[in-house]
Scaffold this motif. Structure first.
Motif, PDB file in Angstrom:
ATOM      1  N   UNK A  88       0.803  -1.219   0.556  1.00 14.37           N
ATOM      2  CA  UNK A  88      -0.090  -0.110  -0.039  1.00 14.37           C
ATOM      3  C   UNK A  88       0.908   1.163   0.176  1.00 14.37           C
ATOM      4  N   UNK A  89       0.452   1.991  -0.944  1.00 16.91           N
ATOM      5  CA  UNK A  89       1.466   3.427  -0.659  1.00 16.91           C
ATOM      6  C   UNK A  89      -0.217   4.483  -1.117  1.00 16.91           C
ATOM      7  N   UNK A  90      -0.109   5.527   0.202  1.00 16.82           N
ATOM      8  CA  UNK A  90      -0.327   7.111  -0.526  1.00 16.82           C
ATOM      9  C   UNK A  90      -0.119   7.873  -1.480  1.00 16.82           C
ATOM     10  N   UNK A  91      -1.513   7.981  -2.244  1.00 17.92           N
ATOM     11  CA  UNK A  91      -0.693   8.843  -3.571  1.00 17.92           C
ATOM     12  C   UNK A  91      -1.018  10.126  -3.080  1.00 17.92           C
ATOM     13  N   UNK A  92      -2.313  10.891  -2.930  1.00 19.29           N
ATOM     14  CA  UNK A  92      -2.443  12.523  -2.915  1.00 19.29           C
ATOM     15  C   UNK A  92      -4.367  12.513  -1.742  1.00 19.29           C
ATOM     16  N   UNK A  93      -4.201  13.794  -1.399  1.00 12.45           N
ATOM     17  CA  UNK A  93      -5.161  13.667  -0.775  1.00 12.45           C
ATOM     18  C   UNK A  93      -6.106  15.978  -0.915  1.00 12.45           C
ATOM     19  N   UNK A 190      -3.717  20.132  -9.542  1.00 12.97           N
ATOM     20  CA  UNK A 190      -5.464  19.916  -8.655  1.00 12.97           C
ATOM     21  C   UNK A 190      -5.969  22.400  -9.156  1.00 12.97           C
ATOM     22  N   UNK A 191      -6.838  22.065  -8.533  1.00 14.22           N
ATOM     23  CA  UNK A 191      -7.039  23.360  -8.228  1.00 14.22           C
ATOM     24  C   UNK A 191      -6.080  24.815  -7.574  1.00 14.22           C
ATOM     25  N   UNK A 192      -5.139  23.997  -6.833  1.00 13.30           N
ATOM     26  CA  UNK A 192      -4.456  25.211  -6.288  1.00 13.30           C
ATOM     27  C   UNK A 192      -3.257  25.570  -6.975  1.00 13.30           C
ATOM     28  N   UNK A 193      -3.223  24.438  -7.830  1.00 15.98           N
ATOM     29  CA  UNK A 193      -1.790  24.185  -8.681  1.00 15.98           C
ATOM     30  C   UNK A 193      -1.926  24.535 -10.487  1.00 15.98           C
ATOM     31  N   UNK A 194      -3.621  24.584 -10.702  1.00 17.92           N
ATOM     32  CA  UNK A 194      -3.315  24.438 -12.062  1.00 17.92           C
ATOM     33  C   UNK A 194      -2.882  25.275 -12.557  1.00 17.92           C
ATOM     34  N   UNK A 221      -0.036  27.150  -2.955  1.00 19.49           N
ATOM     35  CA  UNK A 221      -0.638  27.150  -1.553  1.00 19.49           C
ATOM     36  C   UNK A 221      -1.759  27.449  -2.004  1.00 19.49           C
ATOM     37  N   UNK A 222      -2.343  27.138  -0.899  1.00 18.69           N
ATOM     38  CA  UNK A 222      -4.193  27.466  -0.913  1.00 18.69           C
ATOM     39  C   UNK A 222      -4.037  28.749   0.246  1.00 18.69           C
ATOM     40  N   UNK A 223      -2.992  28.860   0.765  1.00 18.47           N
ATOM     41  CA  UNK A 223      -3.102  30.253   1.187  1.00 18.47           C
ATOM     42  C   UNK A 223      -2.182  30.576   2.127  1.00 18.47           C
ATOM     43  N   UNK A 224      -1.810  32.171   2.451  1.00 22.90           N
ATOM     44  CA  UNK A 224      -0.360  32.859   2.846  1.00 22.90           C
ATOM     45  C   UNK A 224      -0.138  31.777   4.567  1.00 22.90           C
TER      46      UNK A 224
END
Length: 320
Positions: A88-93, A190-194, A221-224
């Motif tokens: 198992x490996x985590x991929x994203x969240x 994703x919507x943060x780095x598109x 990043x989504x915030x400062x």
């Protein structure tokens, strides 16, 4: 196999589970120290918890890990383990924050098995991507959501990865690929780095700038991190910088990469730093303080990346 796994979609993985501890200042302090986050909003009277701690409050730790899980979750994993997909490996969240968490908040959460993908073949091995969705509440009020994705897979034979690298005669990880060469891993967009990747497509290296305090930040990043504002704009980097640090990767071999190669932390003229490849010199010619300039390279036919080329003249090591 897949039809058996699909039957788990929509079934609960945790129901009305309670976080092990209330939101508290000691955990917030340790988190901020580990992350180097000095935002005053996270300390003193009226402190709030960093939003990205959302998952930290719900994690059960090494003991009692199975207490909040439903039989459906264990059955799904037992089915995959029994079929040979034991790794198992985590991929994203993905997380959404509805309101800030404050010391004393006692959290509960519900988790559902959202999707189980068809069988996928990856460089790690073949397996299934499992996505769960957690909804976190305080006193019954929704405070955030956490969508988490893992890959349950059967590891590929080690010699297959070595053979794949051995078939790639081109030196370095940034060279154009031959038709038989494995493709490079793609970034998660994703919507943060598109907007960053839209800039790359237009041959622009864009840096986020907080519109509240003017702080530049990278990666996107989504915030400062300085004032916490979610409002931002973007500025185009001039494209010059220096090598702040670097490593030479020798192992492990990985498809589409041909070690040894250098991976550098480049400090841009604007003051932010980014990880990239260095072109124009061999891997053993990269030096700290080397002056570099931006260029864009095309890999795998249709995909472009920003990298940095060593200048022929400049600080120590630039002409190596």
């Amino acid at each position: 196999m897949h039809h058996l796994l699909k039957a788990f979609e929509g079934r609960p993985a945790a129901v009305s589970a309670s976080a092990p501890d209330p939101v508290n200042l000691p955990m917030i302090r340790h988190w901020c120290e580990a992350m180097g986050d000095t935002n005053p909003a996270y300390a003193g009277d009226g402190a709030i918890a960093p939003p990205t701690m959302l998952q930290a409050w719900t994690m059960p730790g090494l003991s009692g890990a199975a207490s909040a899980r439903t039989p459906a979750y264990d059955e799904l994993f037992a089915l995959l383990d029994g079929a040979g997909y034991g790794a198992v490996v985590a991929t994203d969240c993905e997380q959404e924050y509805v309101r800030p968490l404050r010391p004393g908040d006692r959290l509960t959460f519900d988790t559902v098995i959202e999707t189980v993908s068809p069988r996928k073949t990856t460089r790690l091995g073949a397996g299934y991507f499992i996505t769960t969705m957690m909804r976190v509440r305080a006193a019954g009020e929704l405070v955030g959501t956490h969508r988490f994705r893992i890959l349950k897979y059967a590891p590929a034979p080690a010699d297959a990865a070595v053979q794949a690298v051995g078939q790639a005669p081109v030196q370095g990880p940034v060279q154009a690929s031959a038709s038989s060469r494995p493709t490079r891993p793609r970034p998660v967009i994703n919507r943060d780095n598109a907007p960053f990747w839209e800039g790359v497509a237009a041959h622009k290296l864009l840096i986020q700038r907080c519109t509240a305090c003017g702080t530049l930040r990278f990666p996107w990043l989504p915030g400062c991190g300085r004032c916490g504002s979610p409002e931002w704009g973007a500025v185009e980097a001039r494209g010059s910088g220096t090598v702040h640090s670097y490593v030479v990767v020798h192992h492990p071999p990985f498809p589409a990469f041909d070690p040894p190669y250098a991976v550098a932390l480049v400090e841009l003229t604007e003051g932010v730093r980014m990880i990239s490849n260095i072109t124009g010199v061999p891997y053993d010619g990269v030096r700290i303080g080397m002056s570099v300039e931006l260029e864009f390279i095309r890999v795998d036919g249709e995909w472009e990346l920003p990298v940095f080329r060593a200048r022929s003249g400049g600080p120590e090591g630039a002409a190596a």
